[in-house]
Enzyme design. Structure first.
Site, short mmCIF file in Angstrom:
data_model
loop_
_atom_site.label_atom_id
_atom_site.label_comp_id
_atom_site.label_asym_id
_atom_site.label_seq_id
_atom_site.Cartn_x
_atom_site.Cartn_y
_atom_site.Cartn_z
N PHE A 1 28.39 -21.25 -0.97
CA PHE A 1 27.54 -20.75 0.12
C PHE A 1 26.93 -19.41 -0.30
O PHE A 1 27.31 -18.82 -1.27
CB PHE A 1 28.33 -20.61 1.42
CG PHE A 1 29.55 -19.74 1.34
CD1 PHE A 1 29.46 -18.36 1.62
CD2 PHE A 1 30.79 -20.26 1.00
CE1 PHE A 1 30.59 -17.55 1.55
CE2 PHE A 1 31.92 -19.46 0.93
CZ PHE A 1 31.81 -18.11 1.20
N TYR B 1 32.72 -6.61 -6.08
CA TYR B 1 33.22 -6.69 -4.71
C TYR B 1 34.64 -6.17 -4.51
O TYR B 1 35.06 -5.97 -3.38
CB TYR B 1 33.09 -8.13 -4.21
CG TYR B 1 31.64 -8.53 -4.09
CD1 TYR B 1 30.87 -8.08 -3.03
CD2 TYR B 1 31.02 -9.29 -5.08
CE1 TYR B 1 29.53 -8.40 -2.94
CE2 TYR B 1 29.68 -9.62 -5.00
CZ TYR B 1 28.94 -9.18 -3.92
OH TYR B 1 27.61 -9.48 -3.82
#
Length: 421
Positions: free
Chosen positions: A421, A132
């Site tokens: 999450f 990322y």
């Protein structure tokens, strides 16, 4: 067999329809190397989260081969302000379709929409470290897990001394759903890096929604202060392990602990460490500077078993991100922010004091030049600019600028994200 791909890829990346959600969820299972079949319970539980436009899929015909989901979120900046975030999850690429740029296409689409929508940052929790950074994300918080050898702690196994009026009670999941959200909001207001938690997650964590038949209900312990205020909530499970001499050797594993005061944290850890039959406690992910080891008479009884990056942040609006947080010092910092994606780059003058902050575009000479991902790592106060300069990831344009940045940006306690999450 993993199939080689050609340079002419006809795979289509687009938002999915609600009718395509089962196929999308199947692809999530495949991407995360789970059983490639979705149980009806999970499908129904997750279907309630569906939001048109925020679920992306890469399709080869009718088959989904890559997935991406974003959702509305808030992140706590230093000082307690909630900023709007594009929460990203469910990111997968099927093994047969790697190295085709599918993630790049999905990510570029989502971040552009989030920027246009006005989100200040994007967030995710990275399964793999190296992916990322190329999209402008930087690791902004970390987490640690401990294993506690209870016989070595030196704690009084009769339990905590709660003082006059305070108490710990075991409660059921219905009570947790009533008291938990307000406690969580108080905790995240005081915790840079914490994120919002919707009703769906509370239902999932208390068994009202179940993804499969493997759900086991934990124990829920609540700490109330003398005035009745709920200041702590602990969810834990205990295994059933006995030694050859019929001695209990049980392990208590923490699913979650939310505490808004040090008193609640101290009391709930002491409570858990004094439960009969339990000889080991596994803490689950905690803040890297958690109080826990030093709440024990012998801190060495708590051994770190995991230490890693946790919440990753991608800044979409430099001005709003830097103005949203507080600063204990006073000074000026000019940053040259490099963003190859063109979403947040530029040169910015940051003027701060304990009274507030102002961030504006400028043509002044920069003090530091850094990638937008490195700015994300500095934003919540955890990373050191001096350290990043030494690593060659930040360039000092003015001598001593790294030390000056640390004096303004670093925080006394480390940021932490209590949620996955």
């Amino acid at each position: 067999m993993v199939r080689a791909h050609s340079h002419t890829d006809s795979t289509k990346v687009r938002p999915i329809t609600e009718a395509e959600f089962p196929e999308w969820l199947r692809a999530v299972h495949v991407g995360f190397l789970r059983e490639p079949v979705v149980a009806e319970a999970e499908l129904e539980a997750r279907r309630s989260q569906f939001e048109p436009g925020r679920y992306l899929g890469a399709f080869e015909g009718d088959r989904c081969v890559a997935t991406f989901r974003s959702f509305e979120q808030e992140v706590t900046a230093v000082g307690g302000e909630f900023v709007t975030a594009d929460g990203i999850t469910g990111v997968t690429v099927t093994a047969t379709h790697r190295r085709r740029g599918l993630l790049t296409r999905m990510m570029n689409h989502d971040l552009a929409v989030a920027k246009e929508r006005g989100d200040v940052v994007a967030t995710l929790i990275a399964a793999e470290y190296r992916i990322y950074g190329r999209y402008g994300f930087g690791p902004a918080t970390s987490a640690a897990e401990w294993s506690i050898d209870l016989p070595r702690t030196g704690l009084d196994r009769r339990g905590p001394d709660l003082g006059a009026g305070a108490r710990i009670d075991l409660v059921g999941p219905d009570e947790v759903r009533k008291i938990g959200p307000e406690l969580h909001d108080r905790l995240r207001r005081a915790t840079p890096g914490a994120v919002s938690r919707g009703d769906w997650l509370w239902q999932l964590k208390t068994g009202a929604l179940r993804l499969d038949s493997k759900w086991t209900e934990p124990f829920f312990a609540v700490y109330r202060a003398a005035d009745g205020t709920v200041e702590g909530l602990l969810a834990y499970e205990v295994d059933d392990t006995w030694g050859d001499a019929k001695q209990p050797l049980n392990t208590a594993s923490v699913r979650a602990m939310l505490c808004s005061t040090p008193a609640a944290e101290r009391a709930l850890w002491h409570y858990l460490c004094s439960v009969d039959w339990v000889t080991q406690v596994k803490t689950g992910p905690r803040a890297p500077d958690d109080l826990l080891p030093h709440l024990l008479p012998d801190p060495r009884a708590a051994r770190i078993t995991t230490q890693s990056d946790w919440l990753w942040v991608r800044i979409l609006d430099v001005v709003r991100a830097l103005e949203s947080r507080t600063y204990e010092g006073e000074g000026t910092l000019v940053l040259e922010v490099v963003d190859p994606a063109g979403l947040a780059g530029g040169r910015y003058r940051l003027d701060v004091s304990p009274a507030g902050a102002s961030c504006t575009a400028t043509t002044e000479s920069a003090d530091l030049t850094l990638d937008v991902g490195e700015l994300a790592a500095l934003w919540l106060g955890d990373e050191s600019a001096v350290r990043l300069v030494a690593l060659g990831r930040v360039q000092e344009e003015q001598a001593g600028a790294g030390r000056g940045a640390d004096a303004l940006l670093r925080t006394s306690r480390r940021p932490w994200c209590p949620d996955m999450f």
